[in-house]
Design a protein around this motif. Structure first.
Motif, mmCIF file in Angstrom:
data_model
loop_
_atom_site.group_PDB
_atom_site.id
_atom_site.type_symbol
_atom_site.label_atom_id
_atom_site.label_comp_id
_atom_site.label_asym_id
_atom_site.label_seq_id
_atom_site.Cartn_x
_atom_site.Cartn_y
_atom_site.Cartn_z
ATOM 1 N N SER A 47 0.907 -1.123 -0.139
ATOM 2 C CA SER A 47 0.181 0.179 -0.128
ATOM 3 C C SER A 47 0.833 1.254 -0.025
ATOM 4 C CB SER A 47 -1.023 0.082 1.229
ATOM 5 O OG SER A 47 -0.532 0.000 2.365
ATOM 6 N N SER A 74 -0.396 3.519 -2.935
ATOM 7 C CA SER A 74 -1.062 4.752 -2.547
ATOM 8 C C SER A 74 -0.262 5.625 -2.025
ATOM 9 C CB SER A 74 -2.263 4.208 -1.527
ATOM 10 O OG SER A 74 -3.215 3.362 -2.222
ATOM 11 N N LEU A 76 -6.054 1.553 -3.026
ATOM 12 C CA LEU A 76 -7.298 1.531 -2.322
ATOM 13 C C LEU A 76 -8.103 0.429 -2.512
ATOM 14 C CD1 LEU A 76 -8.412 5.344 -2.609
ATOM 15 C CD2 LEU A 76 -7.956 3.976 -0.362
ATOM 16 N N ARG A 110 -5.314 -3.439 2.178
ATOM 17 C CA ARG A 110 -5.570 -2.997 3.492
ATOM 18 C C ARG A 110 -4.665 -1.667 3.430
ATOM 19 N NH1 ARG A 110 -4.805 -7.434 7.363
ATOM 20 N NH2 ARG A 110 -3.851 -8.385 5.482
ATOM 21 N N ILE A 111 -5.340 -0.504 3.714
ATOM 22 C CA ILE A 111 -4.665 0.623 3.742
ATOM 23 C C ILE A 111 -5.042 1.416 5.380
ATOM 24 C CG2 ILE A 111 -4.347 3.090 3.033
ATOM 25 C CD1 ILE A 111 -4.410 1.946 0.238
ATOM 26 N N LYS A 122 -7.742 4.526 5.970
ATOM 27 C CA LYS A 122 -8.443 4.341 4.636
ATOM 28 C C LYS A 122 -9.598 5.472 4.656
ATOM 29 C CE LYS A 122 -10.359 1.032 1.245
ATOM 30 N NZ LYS A 122 -9.926 -0.325 0.869
#
Lengths: 307, 259
Positions: free
Chosen positions: A25, A29, B76, B80-81, B84
């Motif tokens: 992530s 992101s 996203l 799993r961020i 979020k």
């Protein structure tokens, strides 16, 4: 044997450990999120901080910390109560509300019209609504200057009907602002409302008719409750940006139609009072937060799209 | 009734296009057809400089926003961020916030950064940073919608067949979401081309863009060559929007419903 091995490989690929997940992530992101933190979140925090500071003699920002900027916005200046700023606040809210209401009244028949079109035409009908939205707002706004200026055919038509006295224009003024606003924000109302209209269960309306309801009763009790989510979403989507609009009141309004957006702009232009400008911006931001929170609260438990 | 509303939406666009061919210089009278104003426009060095700035700003910001926004959407959608809901909330802000609030927030941020670190002299780079910031959320929505509509079994199949994650992303996921990414970049470019308010507040001397040029001209009084310039911009926006719509059918309608 082969199946087992493949399962293991699949498992290895599918079930990431928490640390791997964090790495993934961060790599995907991370950069985008960092960007938004640096250039949106921190600047907004700066707005909040500066709104509590004091404007120096030459327009510089400094201490002491104060609530004066908010007091001024509410009308309590050094010289006692002055309704100038509260009036601007109320005017902006009223114009936003008026825009949302007019858009609602206009969008309702339009959505039912599109909903009754043959399937292929519906998409075309919606795309035709969206295209102007993606065209430069500035251009569409100054075009209304041409359309509504004295001597234009719209004004001549209004003269014939006796709505305005000859020689006067419909621009500048509140009317022109409203026209510009509705023209700009109508798609924001049509899109969510159409999504609701498309899903209407017409059996309920038929049942209401069978049970003896008249036209307005059918709409009020069988149809309106079904499209209420779309109407609510549309109203928030129109009201929030309309309240802070800057270009439309700037180009179509006069000196007497200053709105929140214009007031903010003045503090960063000739006025150079950044703390006061920051306070107004923060109020506008709080308004948006409240709207989003309200929407989120209503949507809680419903299907959660990405945005 | 509905036809009237469509006419209402298109009236301002049509009037600008029609008036760009109007021989009469002033007022709202029709003085015959002419292409003279396009000639006047071509000889205006300010318009050329602004066009150059607009193009650089649009292309660079779109490039950065497309990469960052697409990766953000992928993260996203698939992982799993931490934070979020905060991230999603932050992405919503530029869509709803009045653009002037974002503009002055960035203006103040740049000014503070300049004072403390000597960075962010106002000009094209600060405008690019500002544009990327409002483009990222839109890119994320469009690409996210595409990712959400994707059949997850395709990625699973690729992994089952022994591809590693990077191979799966490059050979399966990326080709599948490519139309979404292209549509997103076109819309991001249109957003940049349309933006006036944020550009106006974050520009410096010499970084005037076409919308800023139009604004200052309109403030002095509309001239026919500005209508000609606007007609160009309308044509470009419409072409990009139509292309994006064809690529990602009525994405806007879909994503606004999800908001």
């Amino acid at each position: 044997m082969i199946t087992v091995r493949r399962d293991k490989a699949a498992q290895k690929n599918h079930v990431h450990s928490e640390r791997d997940d964090r790495l993934r992530s961060t790599l995907t992101s991370g950069p985008g999120l960092m960007w938004m933190l640096c250039f949106l979140f921190i600047p907004l925090l700066a707005v909040v901080a500066i709104s509590f500071m004091t404007r120096g003699e030459y327009g510089e920002i400094g201490l002491p910390l104060t609530l004066d900027n908010y007091r001024r916005l509410l009308g309590f200046g050094i010289l006692g109560f002055d309704p100038l700023y509260p009036a601007i606040l109320i005017r902006s809210l009223a114009l936003g509300l008026a825009t949302a209401s007019i858009c609602m009244v206009a969008a309702l028949p339009l959505c039912f019209f599109i909903g009754r079109l043959p399937l292929g035409w519906r998409t075309a009908g919606l795309i035709l609504i969206v295209i102007p939205f993606w065209t430069n707002l500035l251009i569409r706004t100054y075009a209304w200057q041409i359309l509504l200026s004295p001597g234009g055919w719209i004004c001549r038509l209004a003269e014939i009907f006796g709505w305005i006295s000859p020689g006067t224009g419909l621009y500048p003024g509140v009317f022109a602002i409203l026209v510009g606003m509705v023209c700009d924000f109508l798609p924001f109302m049509v899109l969510p409302l159409y999504a609701s209209v498309e899903k209407i269960d017409w059996c309920l309306a038929e049942a209401a008719v069978d049970l003896g309801a008249n036209g307005s009763q059918v709409f009020r009790h069988a149809i309106l409750p079904q499209i209420l989510p779309g109407l609510g979403a549309g109203c928030i989507l129109v009201f929030l940006p309309a309240t802070g609009q800057f270009v439309i009141p700037d180009l179509l309004g006069g000196a007497k139609t200053t709105m929140l957006g214009n007031l903010i702009q003045q503090q960063f232009g000739a006025g150079r009072d950044w703390p006061f400008g920051a306070a107004i911006s923060f109020v506008a931001l709080l308004l948006v937060m409240a709207g989003l929170w309200f929407r989120g609260a209503k949507q809680a438990g419903g299907e959660g799209g990405l945005l | 009734m509905s036809a009237l509303l469509y006419a209402f939406l298109y009236a301002p666009i049509l009037v600008v296009i029609v008036y760009s061919f109007n021989a009469a210089r002033f007022g709202s009278t029709w003085g015959g057809f002419t292409t003279r104003w396009y000639g006047v426009l071509m000889e205006n060095p300010l318009a050329w400089a602004a066009a150059r700035n607009t193009l650089i700003l649009g292309l660079v910001s779109t490039g950065i926003a497309t990469v960052l926004g697409s990766l953000l959407a992928f993260g996203l959608a698939r992982f799993r961020i931490p934070l979020k809901s905060f991230t999603i909330g932050l992405l919503r802000v530029p869509i709803f916030i009045p653009d002037i609030v974002m503009a002055v927030a960035l203006l103040m941020f740049y000014s503070l950064a300049r004072q403390w670190f000597g960075l962010f002299e106002l000009g094209l780079p600060t405008m690019i940073v500002a544009h990327v910031t409002f483009q990222i959320p839109f890119v994320t929505i469009v690409v996210g919608a595409r990712l959400a509509g994707m059949d997850p079994s395709l990625e699973e199949a690729s992994r089952d067949l022994g591809a590693n994650e990077i191979q799966t992303f490059l050979h399966v996921t990326l080709p599948l979401i490519a139309p979404g990414i292209i549509a997103a970049s076109m819309l991001a470019f249109t957003l940049s081309l349309d933006d006036f308010v944020v550009s106006f507040f974050t520009s410096g001397p010499g970084s005037t863009t076409l919308p800023i040029l139009i604004y200052s001209s309109v403030k002095r009084g509309i001239t026919p060559d500005i209508n000609a310039l606007s007609t160009f911009i309308i044509a470009i926006s419409m072409a990009a929007t139509l292309a994006a719509t064809v690529l990602q059918r009525s994405w806007k309608y879909r994503s606004i419903r999800d908001i």
